[in-house]
Motif scaffolding. Structure first.
Motif, PDB file in Angstrom:
ATOM      1  N   UNK A   6     -41.360 -23.266  -3.703  1.00  0.00           N
ATOM      2  CA  UNK A   6     -40.880 -23.378  -3.241  1.00  0.00           C
ATOM      3  C   UNK A   6     -39.723 -21.727  -3.369  1.00  0.00           C
ATOM      4  N   UNK A   7     -39.937 -21.764  -3.989  1.00  0.00           N
ATOM      5  CA  UNK A   7     -38.782 -20.134  -4.561  1.00  0.00           C
ATOM      6  C   UNK A   7     -39.553 -18.957  -4.286  1.00  0.00           C
ATOM      7  N   UNK A   8     -40.802 -19.410  -4.789  1.00  0.00           N
ATOM      8  CA  UNK A   8     -41.847 -18.212  -4.490  1.00  0.00           C
ATOM      9  C   UNK A   8     -41.758 -18.141  -2.822  1.00  0.00           C
ATOM     10  N   UNK A   9     -41.795 -19.719  -2.176  1.00  0.00           N
ATOM     11  CA  UNK A   9     -42.497 -19.320  -1.051  1.00  0.00           C
ATOM     12  C   UNK A   9     -41.060 -18.178  -0.502  1.00  0.00           C
ATOM     13  N   UNK A  10     -39.590 -18.522  -0.359  1.00  0.00           N
ATOM     14  CA  UNK A  10     -38.940 -17.994  -0.066  1.00  0.00           C
ATOM     15  C   UNK A  10     -38.830 -16.371  -0.368  1.00  0.00           C
ATOM     16  N   UNK A  11     -38.938 -16.369  -1.483  1.00  0.00           N
ATOM     17  CA  UNK A  11     -39.235 -14.645  -2.322  1.00  0.00           C
ATOM     18  C   UNK A  11     -40.318 -13.979  -1.185  1.00  0.00           C
ATOM     19  N   UNK A  12     -42.017 -14.756  -1.142  1.00  0.00           N
ATOM     20  CA  UNK A  12     -42.957 -14.284   0.396  1.00  0.00           C
ATOM     21  C   UNK A  12     -42.517 -13.799   1.556  1.00  0.00           C
ATOM     22  N   UNK A  13     -40.971 -15.080   2.463  1.00  0.00           N
ATOM     23  CA  UNK A  13     -40.889 -14.535   2.886  1.00  0.00           C
ATOM     24  C   UNK A  13     -40.254 -13.327   3.153  1.00  0.00           C
ATOM     25  N   UNK A  14     -39.480 -13.670   2.308  1.00  0.00           N
ATOM     26  CA  UNK A  14     -38.056 -12.792   1.862  1.00  0.00           C
ATOM     27  C   UNK A  14     -38.995 -11.105   2.225  1.00  0.00           C
ATOM     28  N   UNK A  15     -39.684 -10.543   1.119  1.00  0.00           N
ATOM     29  CA  UNK A  15     -40.752  -9.497   1.161  1.00  0.00           C
ATOM     30  C   UNK A  15     -41.473  -9.222   2.702  1.00  0.00           C
ATOM     31  N   UNK A  16     -42.457 -10.399   2.798  1.00  0.00           N
ATOM     32  CA  UNK A  16     -42.672  -9.709   3.996  1.00  0.00           C
ATOM     33  C   UNK A  16     -42.156  -9.971   5.503  1.00  0.00           C
ATOM     34  N   UNK A  17     -40.466 -10.136   5.163  1.00  0.00           N
ATOM     35  CA  UNK A  17     -40.022  -9.493   6.725  1.00  0.00           C
ATOM     36  C   UNK A  17     -39.573  -8.414   6.469  1.00  0.00           C
ATOM     37  N   UNK A  18     -39.352  -7.579   5.146  1.00  0.00           N
ATOM     38  CA  UNK A  18     -38.788  -6.645   5.072  1.00  0.00           C
ATOM     39  C   UNK A  18     -40.037  -4.879   5.004  1.00  0.00           C
TER      40      UNK A  18
END
Length: 91
Positions: free
Chosen positions: A56-68
């Protein structure tokens, strides 16, 4: 993914052996810790929970990076899924 496929095969086997294949509303009698010895069940549940939390942590980090990276002009993950490119994120 390989582990998930192996567990799915085990679940299908248990469903077939209990005659539950044709009724999707029945619960297949398979526990999370079906492959652990009794002494390791607590440790296995802890490791499972830790792995799930890390995912879950890695997924939220990945979503943040992709959005930026994709920005607001042509986002992959838009507020309206019909205007985003979720398929790119999933690939």
């Amino acid at each position: 993914m390989v582990a998930a496929a192996l567990i799915e095969l085990k679940r299908l086997h248990v469903a077939q052996s209990h005659g539950l294949v044709d009724d999707p509303s029945n619960v297949v009698p398979l526990r999370v810790c079906w492959e652990c010895p009794k002494g390791m069940k607590k440790m296995s549940i802890g490791l499972f929970s830790s792995t799930l939390s890390f995912g879950f942590f890695f997924s939220s980090l990945l979503v943040t990076i992709v959005h930026k990276v994709t920005g607001d002009s042509d986002p992959w993950l838009a507020d309206n899924l019909n205007k985003g490119k979720l398929y790119n994120f999933l690939y």
